[in-house]
Design a protein around this motif. Structure first.
Motif, short mmCIF file in Angstrom:
data_model
loop_
_atom_site.label_atom_id
_atom_site.label_comp_id
_atom_site.label_asym_id
_atom_site.label_seq_id
_atom_site.Cartn_x
_atom_site.Cartn_y
_atom_site.Cartn_z
N ALA A 31 45.41 77.23 80.61
CA ALA A 31 46.36 78.10 79.92
C ALA A 31 45.68 79.41 79.51
O ALA A 31 44.55 79.39 79.02
CB ALA A 31 46.92 77.40 78.69
N LEU A 33 44.89 81.40 77.03
CA LEU A 33 44.93 81.26 75.57
C LEU A 33 44.98 82.60 74.84
O LEU A 33 45.35 82.65 73.66
CB LEU A 33 43.72 80.45 75.09
N ARG A 35 47.09 84.76 75.14
CA ARG A 35 48.48 85.07 74.79
C ARG A 35 48.85 84.59 73.39
O ARG A 35 49.81 85.07 72.80
CB ARG A 35 49.43 84.43 75.82
N LEU A 36 48.06 83.67 72.86
CA LEU A 36 48.35 83.16 71.52
C LEU A 36 48.12 84.21 70.44
O LEU A 36 48.59 84.05 69.30
CB LEU A 36 47.48 81.92 71.23
N TYR A 45 57.89 81.64 72.22
CA TYR A 45 57.48 80.29 72.62
C TYR A 45 57.97 79.26 71.60
O TYR A 45 58.49 78.20 71.98
CB TYR A 45 55.97 80.24 72.75
N CYS A 49 60.69 76.20 72.23
CA CYS A 49 60.40 74.80 71.94
C CYS A 49 61.49 74.19 71.05
O CYS A 49 61.89 73.03 71.24
CB CYS A 49 59.04 74.66 71.27
N PHE A 80 56.93 80.63 80.81
CA PHE A 80 55.59 80.59 80.23
C PHE A 80 54.51 80.08 81.17
O PHE A 80 53.32 80.11 80.81
CB PHE A 80 55.60 79.70 78.98
N TYR A 84 51.57 76.16 79.65
CA TYR A 84 52.28 76.22 78.37
C TYR A 84 53.53 75.33 78.39
O TYR A 84 53.95 74.83 77.34
CB TYR A 84 52.64 77.65 78.02
N VAL A 87 52.40 71.85 77.35
CA VAL A 87 52.21 71.77 75.89
C VAL A 87 53.55 71.70 75.18
O VAL A 87 53.74 70.93 74.23
CB VAL A 87 51.39 72.98 75.39
#
Length: 221
Positions: A31, A33, A35-36, A45, A49, A80, A84, A87
């Motif tokens: 992934a 990461l 982008r977090l 995101y 979810c 995504f 992602y 997850v």
């Protein structure tokens, strides 16, 4: 489709949990990461979810504790990326267990069938379209949005049916009369919902869709 723990033997459930752990670790490894750190990405995101959790907790039962519901995984995967999406599926599967009061032993099986299989189908069809089909906006929407979503839910349903047969939970005759007839309905429902979502996103918010590239699908067409 929801598959509660009591329909399957313990060794199968814990094997599924082990496989899911391996898949999640692989997703975390690949992934992006970075982008977090993007607040817009986190907001989008998280909202996706939550929507996925609502979809997974709205269904129609065909057997006690066995329900059909929309998956929405194709849209998540296209938005995504597969890592992602894995997850997200894990988070939503855990959230569904909490909301419905299910057994934690079934989280791996449900995440694999309802999440990872659709992610695999969507990702495979996306790569096929990018390599073999014209790079066209309508190809992306109808093949990677509509068709991928429909095939994903069919694949998940067929794997679930196979496991029910192998575990002697139900009979082939029962599946033929009470389970398979729902497949055309869930195919078109899943295809339409995911296709409409992707159409709206690439038209209004293409920056939210990591698999859509204006240079590939729009410019020069």
């Amino acid at each position: 489709m929801d598959f509660p723990a009591h329909l399957f033997p313990g060794p199968l459930l814990w094997s599924a949990n082990a496989v899911l752990l391996f898949v999640v670790l692989g997703a975390l490894r690949y992934a992006p990461l970075g982008r977090l750190w993007n607040s817009e990405f986190i907001h989008v995101y998280s909202a996706a979810c939550v929507v996925l959790l609502l979809l997974w907790n709205t269904g129609v039962g065909v057997l006690p504790a066995l329900n059909f519901h929309l998956l929405g995984v194709t849209a998540i995967t296209l938005m995504f990326g597969w890592a992602y999406a894995v997850v997200a599926v894990l988070l939503v599967s855990a959230g569904s267990i909490v909301n419905q009061g299910g057994a934690w032993a079934s989280v791996g099986l449900n995440a694999l069938i309802m999440g990872c299989i659709p992610i695999l189908v969507t990702g495979t069809l996306l790569r096929f379209a990018q390599r073999k089909l014209p790079h066209n906006f309508f190809i992306y929407i109808y093949v990677n949005g509509f068709l991928a979503a429909g095939l994903s839910t069919l694949a998940a349903g067929m794997v679930g049916a196979l496991l029910l047969l192998v575990c002697d939970t139900t009979s082939a005759q029962w599946l033929s009369y009470q389970y398979y007839p729902f497949f055309p309905l869930i195919f078109f429902s899943e295809a339409i919902i995911n296709g409409m979502i992707m159409t709206a996103l690439v038209a209004l918010k293409p920056e939210w869709v990591c698999t859509f590239d204006d240079n590939r699908y729009l410019k020069g067409k």
